[in-house]
Scaffold this active site. Structure first.
Site, PDB file in Angstrom:
ATOM      1  N   HIS A  17       0.917  -1.252  -0.004  1.00 22.96           N
ATOM      2  CA  HIS A  17      -0.029   0.097  -0.036  1.00 22.96           C
ATOM      3  C   HIS A  17       0.907   1.174  -0.040  1.00 22.96           C
ATOM      4  CE1 HIS A  17       0.569   0.963   4.247  1.00 22.96           C
ATOM      5  NE2 HIS A  17       0.405  -0.297   4.489  1.00 22.96           N
ATOM      6  N   HIS A  20       3.831   1.879   2.260  1.00 22.07           N
ATOM      7  CA  HIS A  20       5.173   1.213   1.999  1.00 22.07           C
ATOM      8  C   HIS A  20       5.891   1.820   0.943  1.00 22.07           C
ATOM      9  CE1 HIS A  20       2.653  -2.477   2.918  1.00 22.07           C
ATOM     10  NE2 HIS A  20       3.136  -2.432   3.965  1.00 22.07           N
ATOM     11  N   CYS A 125       2.431  -9.604  19.846  1.00 24.89           N
ATOM     12  CA  CYS A 125       1.671  -9.215  18.662  1.00 24.89           C
ATOM     13  C   CYS A 125       2.194  -9.951  17.504  1.00 24.89           C
ATOM     14  CB  CYS A 125       1.610  -7.577  18.642  1.00 24.89           C
ATOM     15  SG  CYS A 125       0.772  -6.905  17.302  1.00 24.89           S
ATOM     16  N   CYS A 128       3.052  -7.130  14.796  1.00 22.13           N
ATOM     17  CA  CYS A 128       4.457  -6.625  14.824  1.00 22.13           C
ATOM     18  C   CYS A 128       5.409  -7.664  14.892  1.00 22.13           C
ATOM     19  CB  CYS A 128       4.523  -5.668  16.247  1.00 22.13           C
ATOM     20  SG  CYS A 128       3.318  -4.510  16.453  1.00 22.13           S
ATOM     21  N   CYS A 142      -3.021  -4.564  20.489  1.00 21.32           N
ATOM     22  CA  CYS A 142      -1.881  -3.590  20.325  1.00 21.32           C
ATOM     23  C   CYS A 142      -2.240  -2.163  19.593  1.00 21.32           C
ATOM     24  CB  CYS A 142      -1.141  -4.300  18.916  1.00 21.32           C
ATOM     25  SG  CYS A 142      -0.188  -3.317  17.970  1.00 21.32           S
ATOM     26  N   HIS A 145      -1.935  -1.874  15.711  1.00 26.49           N
ATOM     27  CA  HIS A 145      -2.875  -2.759  14.852  1.00 26.49           C
ATOM     28  C   HIS A 145      -4.103  -3.082  15.347  1.00 26.49           C
ATOM     29  CE1 HIS A 145       1.467  -3.639  13.661  1.00 26.49           C
ATOM     30  NE2 HIS A 145       0.907  -3.584  12.394  1.00 26.49           N
ATOM     31  N   LYS A 289      -3.362   5.386  11.321  1.00 23.05           N
ATOM     32  CA  LYS A 289      -2.165   4.862  10.453  1.00 23.05           C
ATOM     33  C   LYS A 289      -2.897   4.034   9.165  1.00 23.05           C
ATOM     34  CE  LYS A 289       1.680   1.860  10.625  1.00 23.05           C
ATOM     35  NZ  LYS A 289       2.199   0.637  10.537  1.00 23.05           N
ATOM     36  N   LYS A 292      -2.976  -2.218   6.399  1.00 20.96           N
ATOM     37  CA  LYS A 292      -3.680  -3.444   5.987  1.00 20.96           C
ATOM     38  C   LYS A 292      -4.946  -4.018   7.006  1.00 20.96           C
ATOM     39  CE  LYS A 292      -4.899  -7.389   3.909  1.00 20.96           C
ATOM     40  NZ  LYS A 292      -6.021  -7.606   3.125  1.00 20.96           N
TER      41      LYS A 292
HETATM   42  N1  MSP Z   1       9.293  -6.239   7.935  1.00 17.49           N
HETATM   43  C1  MSP Z   1       9.319  -5.028   8.848  1.00 17.49           C
HETATM   44  C2  MSP Z   1      10.830  -4.362   8.475  1.00 17.49           C
HETATM   45  C3  MSP Z   1      11.970  -5.074   8.510  1.00 17.49           C
HETATM   46  S1  MSP Z   1      13.160  -4.236   8.317  1.00 17.49           S
HETATM   47  C4  MSP Z   1      14.669  -4.870   8.822  1.00 17.49           C
HETATM   48  C5  MSP Z   1       7.963  -4.137   8.618  1.00 17.49           C
HETATM   49  N2  MSP Z   1       7.542  -4.266   7.473  1.00 17.49           N
HETATM   50  S2  MSP Z   1       6.057  -3.496   7.113  1.00 17.49           S
HETATM   51  O1  MSP Z   1       5.702  -3.846   5.913  1.00 17.49           O
HETATM   52  O2  MSP Z   1       5.378  -3.791   8.281  1.00 17.49           O
HETATM   53  O3  MSP Z   1       6.594  -1.937   7.300  1.00 17.49           O
HETATM   54  C6  MSP Z   1       7.698  -1.406   6.511  1.00 17.49           C
HETATM   55  C7  MSP Z   1       7.520  -0.008   6.632  1.00 17.49           C
HETATM   56  O4  MSP Z   1       6.457   0.636   6.146  1.00 17.49           O
HETATM   57  C8  MSP Z   1       7.965   0.500   8.206  1.00 17.49           C
HETATM   58  O5  MSP Z   1       8.966   1.429   8.095  1.00 17.49           O
HETATM   59  C9  MSP Z   1       6.575   1.173   8.271  1.00 17.49           C
HETATM   60  O6  MSP Z   1       6.750   2.165   9.081  1.00 17.49           O
HETATM   61  C10 MSP Z   1       6.186   1.431   6.867  1.00 17.49           C
HETATM   62  N3  MSP Z   1       4.577   1.677   6.673  1.00 17.49           N
HETATM   63  C11 MSP Z   1       3.792   0.989   7.001  1.00 17.49           C
HETATM   64  N4  MSP Z   1       2.667   1.690   6.955  1.00 17.49           N
HETATM   65  C12 MSP Z   1       2.990   2.824   6.939  1.00 17.49           C
HETATM   66  C13 MSP Z   1       2.266   4.114   6.933  1.00 17.49           C
HETATM   67  N5  MSP Z   1       0.756   3.994   7.010  1.00 17.49           N
HETATM   68  N6  MSP Z   1       2.709   5.339   6.563  1.00 17.49           N
HETATM   69  C14 MSP Z   1       4.066   5.466   6.511  1.00 17.49           C
HETATM   70  N7  MSP Z   1       4.739   4.237   6.637  1.00 17.49           N
HETATM   71  C15 MSP Z   1       4.216   3.032   6.855  1.00 17.49           C
HETATM   72  O7  MSP Z   1       7.896  -3.626   9.481  1.00 17.49           O
END
Ligand code: MSP
Length: 469
Positions: A17, A20, A125, A128, A142, A145, A289, A292
């Site tokens: 999304h 990411h 969680c 997380c 959490c 989430h 935030k 998903k």
């Molecule tokens: N897999 C772990 C990261 C491991 S790094 C060694 C993870 N993955 S994640 O897919 O959940 O998130 C990846 C990144 O996307 C994180 O930095 C997270 O903060 C960012 N984001 C996820 N949702 C977000 C928003 N809504 N807004 C901005 N960034 C967000 O955590």
């Protein structure tokens, strides 16, 4: 100079999304900016594929985790085309080369006596992939989430993280690892003051993971595995020159792992440390935030299909400071697209190139003046300092100024009056300004910069951003 810069590696429990896309876009801007300055850049991104969270969604989908992982990981790697990301490599934690390096790394900590076995009970969680304390939960859920943490009771292998508390603290205090923005550094230091407990780095109940090398009843904790992507990638892709990382860009939900556990792991192994961690905020939709698990996601593929990658890149970096939370919306994107990009930048390029084409002045020369260079430098400093929003504001001030000057100067009158020399000098200046603006926007809007170059070379001006209703 070499620059090794990374995004987090993304969980593949669902398709990507816009949240990411955020870190990836920002890291890409920096990668392109550094390359333009002559740095040797290694820009890494990828997917985090093991663990309970992925195993659970794969099971729900009725698929083997490995099949599920392949499918979703491809959607993430496709984002590079969708958003014009210039990452040099895309790492997957299911790559056997990575798995082997993770096992060797853990074995080394075990051999050094930094790993021990313990019965452990805690609240986990899954979203997380982290144990939480009662205090961190709201009604057992959490806070990020909004899902229930589940009780886990099993025998695990533990890493003696507590042993590194003072060292990690002084490394952060002294900026040996710079944590930006400063509030985030203070937040970490505050949390460190409360202590640093040893952490479980293996799971008995999770099969979908890398086996603990000396105990095949356990798999390695997904965060231990994931953080090591930054370490394994330079080896896997023969980019050893890049080590250690110059910059990790991460969201605020994962800064603790990067600022404490990761440096401690490296210290334990006797490795060099990353130089900087920049922590960004969240995209919110109506204040929540985007996630998903919450169910309020915006699809970057849909957005770029309608507006193009550059408009999406522009919107997410222009609307609020990198480092803070901010709302994103389709209406705002459309407004930015039509006004800033179409009526602002697109219009300027078309106007100037059309005049140059129309008046066909012989011997016309195109270059940036010294005054312009200073302005350029100021904007470059903003980009280098992660002040993307401010940099874009400054570039668009320049665009508005040049557009205004043209309206005031009425160069077409000079043409009518036959003042060819004056017209030539003026158009040289405008053309130079367009080229300067192209260079300034290039890290942010790479496709647009290419279009400007092509149009300037062929003198075939065409609208770059057609109006969207
Ligand atoms: N897999 C772990 C990261 C491991 S790094 C060694 C993870 N993955 S994640 O897919 O959940 O998130 C990846 C990144 O996307 C994180 O930095 C997270 O903060 C960012 N984001 C996820 N949702 C977000 C928003 N809504 N807004 C901005 N960034 C967000 O955590």
């Amino acid at each position: 100079m070499k620059k090794y810069i990374t995004t987090p590696i993304y969980y593949i429990n669902a398709k990507p999304h816009l949240g990411h896309a955020y870190a990836s876009i920002a890291t890409d801007v920096l990668a392109r900016f550094y390359r333009a300055q002559g740095d040797e850049v290694f820009f890494l991104t990828g997917t985090d594929e093991h663990g309970a969270k992925i195993a659970q969604v794969a099971e729900k989908a009725g698929e083997m985790p490995v099949v599920f992982a392949d499918k979703i990981s491809t959607l993430f790697s496709n984002l590079s085309q969708v958003l014009h990301l210039s990452n040099d490599e895309f790492i997957r934690t299911t790559d056997p080369r990575h798995e082997k390096i993770v096992q060797e790394f853990l074995q080394d900590l075990y051999d050094k006596g930094l790993v021990y076995e313990k019965q452990y009970e805690g609240l986990y969680c899954v979203a997380c992939e982290e144990f939480k304390t009662e205090k961190e939960l709201t009604d057992g859920c959490c806070p990020v989430h909004k899902t229930k943490a589940v009780k886990q009771n099993e025998k695990n292998w533990f890493f003696k993280l507590s042993q590194f508390k003072d060292q990690v603290k002084s490394i952060i205090e002294s900026d040996e690892i710079r944590i930006c923005p400063i509030e985030r550094k203070n937040e970490i230091l505050g949390k460190l003051k409360q202590g640093l407990d040893d952490i479980s780095i293996s799971r008995a109940s999770v099969e979908w993971g890398i086996k603990v090398p000396w105990d095949d009843t356990q798999t390695i904790y997904v965060w231990f595995d994931a953080l090591l992507n930054y370490f394994s990638a330079p080896k896997i892709y023969s980019r050893e020159f890049a080590w250690p990382p110059d910059l990790h860009i991460v969201g605020r939900d994962i800064m603790w792992f990067h600022a404490t556990i990761w440096p401690a792991m490296l210290l334990a192994h006797g490795e060099k440390l990353p130089k900087e961690i920049f922590v960004h905020g969240y995209f919110t939709v109506d204040g929540e935030k985007m996630s998903k698990t919450i169910g309020n996601v915006i699809d970057p593929v849909e957005l770029t299909g309608k507006f193009g990658a550059d408009a999406v890149r522009y919107h997410v970096l222009r609307d609020f400071p990198f480092g803070e939370d901010g709302d994103v919306s389709l209406d705002r994107l459309k407004e930015r697209y039509n006004n800033d990009l179409g009526a602002g930048l697109g219009n300027l390029v078309q106007r100037v190139l059309s005049m140059v084409k129309r008046y066909q002045l012989p011997g016309i020369q195109y270059k940036a003046s010294d005054g312009d260079k200073k302005q350029h430098q100021r904007i470059d400093e903003l980009t280098a300092g992660f002040q993307f929003q401010q940099a874009l504001i400054e570039i668009w001030k320049l665009i508005a100024q040049v557009n205004r000057e043209i309206a005031e100067m009425t160069p077409w009158k000079l043409a009518k009056e036959g003042k060819t020399e004056d017209l030539k000098i003026y158009l040289e200046k405008c053309f130079g300004q367009v080229l300067q603006i192209r260079d300034l926007v290039a890290p942010y809007l790479p496709e647009t910069a290419e279009k400007i170059t092509a149009q300037a070379e062929t003198l075939q001006p065409e609208p770059i951003f057609r109006k969207v209703d």
